[in-house]
Scaffold this active site. Sequence first.
Site, PDB file in Angstrom:
ATOM      1  N   GLY A 241       2.057  -1.836   4.972  1.00  0.00           N
ATOM      2  CA  GLY A 241       2.639  -2.945   5.719  1.00  0.00           C
ATOM      3  C   GLY A 241       1.697  -4.093   5.979  1.00  0.00           C
ATOM      4  N   GLY A 242       0.479  -4.048   5.405  1.00  0.00           N
ATOM      5  CA  GLY A 242      -0.441  -5.169   5.560  1.00  0.00           C
ATOM      6  C   GLY A 242      -0.766  -5.453   7.011  1.00  0.00           C
ATOM      7  N   ASN A 243      -0.735  -6.736   7.392  1.00  0.00           N
ATOM      8  CA  ASN A 243      -1.114  -7.115   8.750  1.00  0.00           C
ATOM      9  C   ASN A 243      -0.137  -6.626   9.809  1.00  0.00           C
ATOM     10  OD1 ASN A 243       0.897  -8.856   7.867  1.00  0.00           O
ATOM     11  ND2 ASN A 243       0.096 -10.625   8.956  1.00  0.00           N
ATOM     12  N   ARG A 244       0.958  -6.017   9.384  1.00  0.00           N
ATOM     13  CA  ARG A 244       1.945  -5.510  10.350  1.00  0.00           C
ATOM     14  C   ARG A 244       1.736  -4.029  10.694  1.00  0.00           C
ATOM     15  NH1 ARG A 244       3.835  -9.015   6.925  1.00  0.00           N
ATOM     16  NH2 ARG A 244       4.320  -7.488   5.308  1.00  0.00           N
TER      17      ARG A 244
ATOM     18  N   ARG B  98      10.799   2.979   1.723  1.00  0.00           N
ATOM     19  CA  ARG B  98       9.927   3.074   0.547  1.00  0.00           C
ATOM     20  C   ARG B  98      10.055   4.431  -0.137  1.00  0.00           C
ATOM     21  NH1 ARG B  98       4.626  -0.674   0.808  1.00  0.00           N
ATOM     22  NH2 ARG B  98       5.275  -2.117   2.412  1.00  0.00           N
TER      23      ARG B  98
ATOM     24  N   THR C  19       0.839  -1.188   0.000  1.00  0.00           N
ATOM     25  CA  THR C  19       0.000   0.000   0.000  1.00  0.00           C
ATOM     26  C   THR C  19       0.879   1.246   0.000  1.00  0.00           C
ATOM     27  OG1 THR C  19      -0.101  -0.128   2.403  1.00  0.00           O
ATOM     28  CG2 THR C  19      -1.892  -1.143   1.220  1.00  0.00           C
TER      29      THR C  19
END
Length: 528
Positions: free
Chosen positions: A429-432, A520, A352
Site C-alpha cells: 500500500g505504499g505511503n498508506r 489482492r 508490494t
Amino acid sequence: MNSFKWGKKIILFCLIVSLMGGIGVSCSFNKIKDSVKQKIDSMGDKGTYGVSASHPLAVEEGMKVLKNGGSAVDAAIVVSYVLGVVELHASGIGGGGGMLIISKDKETFIDYRETTPYFTGNQKPHIGVPGFVAGMEYIHDNYGSLPMGELLQPAINYAEKGFKVDDSLTMRLDLAKPRIYSDKLSIFYPNGEPIETGETLIQTDLARTLKKIQKEGAKGFYEGGVARAISKTAKISLEDIKGYKVEVRKPVKGNYMGYDVYTAPPPFSGVTLLQMLKLAEKKEVYKDVDHTATYMSKMEEISRIAYQDRKKNLGDPNYVNMDPNKMVSDKYISTMKNENGDALSEAEHESTTHFVIIDRDGTVVSSTNTLSNFFGTGKYTAGFFLNNQLQNFGSEGFNSYEPGKRSRTFMAPTVLKKDGETIGIGSPGGNRIPQILTPILDKYTHGKGSLQDIINEYRFTFEKNTAYTEIQLSSEVKNELSRKGLNVKKKVSPAFFGGVQALIKDERDNVITGAGDGRRNGTWKSNK
C-alpha cells in the site's frame, strides 16, 4: 460503519465461508474458531501451522513445506520465490524487501532492500542494486533447515512448466502496458495484448536464472552472466552488484493495548505504525468508531503527527543516528500527542506484497517484498523485472540520495503477542500502509469483530488534505469532514487500499486462524 463483502473462492478448512465480491476469500476468525474442529494431517497433533499470502499457489507451496516438517523460515523462502513467479508484478528477484522473524529464542529483522550504487558517474539511476536473492540466501544460511535447492524448486517449476494466469495479473499487465510494453515482453503480451486470464504463462528465462541460483547460490545472481545482464540494463556497475550486503537489525519493540509489538526498524516504518497505534490508544480514538466523520478525522490527525515525525527523524540507520525504541516509548508518544503535524505528502508506490507464516514451534514470519512500482521500472532482463526503488529518495533531509544508502519505506511487517495470542500482520500500500493497518488493529484489539470481518470493511486513507474512500460517503459525513478541513474523494482501485494478510495463533486452543484480503487475491490456510 458500513462494510462490504468481496468473494469468489471457497477456502479449504472453512465450515462457514465469508463471501466477498472480488478475488479471494478467507475464513471468519470467530466461525472457524467455534465451528471448525479438524484433525491435524499426517504429522499428528504436534502443533498447528498456517500461511497467509496474496496468491493461492504461494499459500499451497508454503503449506507443503510446513506439512513436511519445514520451518516457518523455510516456508517463507519458498513463498517469497513463488510469489516472484506467479505475482511477478509485485515482487521478485529484481527487487528487495524485509523479513521479521519472531520465535521463542530469537527476535530479528533481515533487511534486503535495494541500495543505491556507488559507481554511477554523472547519472542518478532509478534502479537500486537488488537485494532479494542475497536476502533469501542469508535467511536460509542463518535460520533455515531444509536444503536451499529444494526450497527453490517450486518457483522453478512454476516458471518452467507454467501456471494459470489470474485476473489480477491480466489487469496489472493491461494497466501497465503504456508504461512497460515492448517486444521483449511478448510472453506477457502475446499478439500485443495482455495474456488472458486462464492462459498458461511460461517464463523460460526466469526458470533459467532461478536454476543458476539453485546451482551456484547467490553468486550465480551477483556475478557472471546474470550480473552482466543487470549491469547492462540498469546501468549499475558490476562492482556495485557484487558488493551488495544484507543488513541484520533488531526489531522495534513496544507496547500497545497490552500487546508486545515487534515491528520493522528503520528505514522501514514500523516506528510510524506503532506510534499511530499508541496515539490512537492514548487519544481514545476507538470511542468514535461508530461516528464515521469523527473517527476518520481523528485517524487523519494521528497520521499527520506520526508521518511528520517520520519525515524529520527516520532514515537508513547506517546514515542517520536515531533510537527507534525511544521513539515508540510512552514518554515520547506523550510529547507527540498534542502536536498538529503537516499535511500528508510523502509518496511511495503501493505495489508490494505481504505474507505471514506460523510453524508448529510457534515461529512467526511476517514479510513484505517489493519492486516499488508494479513491474518496477518495467525494464526486463534475464527473466525478471528490475525495481525502481531509488525514486523513493527525497531531495533533502534524512532520506536524501547517497551512495550505498537504502531509501525510507512505509513497509511495516509486524507481530503482536498477548496472553497466548500471536498475530502476524502486514500489507502492501505504499505511503498508506500505516494508515491501512492502524484502524484494522484498533478495531480488532477493541473487540469489534473478527480480523477477517474488519479487513473486509471499507477503508479510508489520507494524502495532503484529502480523504480517499472505497465507498461513496453520505452528504452528511462529507459535509462534516469538509468542516474539519478534509476533502473527500472516492477511489475505485482496490489495490490502492492495500492487501492485508494476517494469521492469528491462539495457543490456548491450539488453533490458527487467518485473514486474506480480496483486494489482492489474498487467501490463507492452516492445518487446524
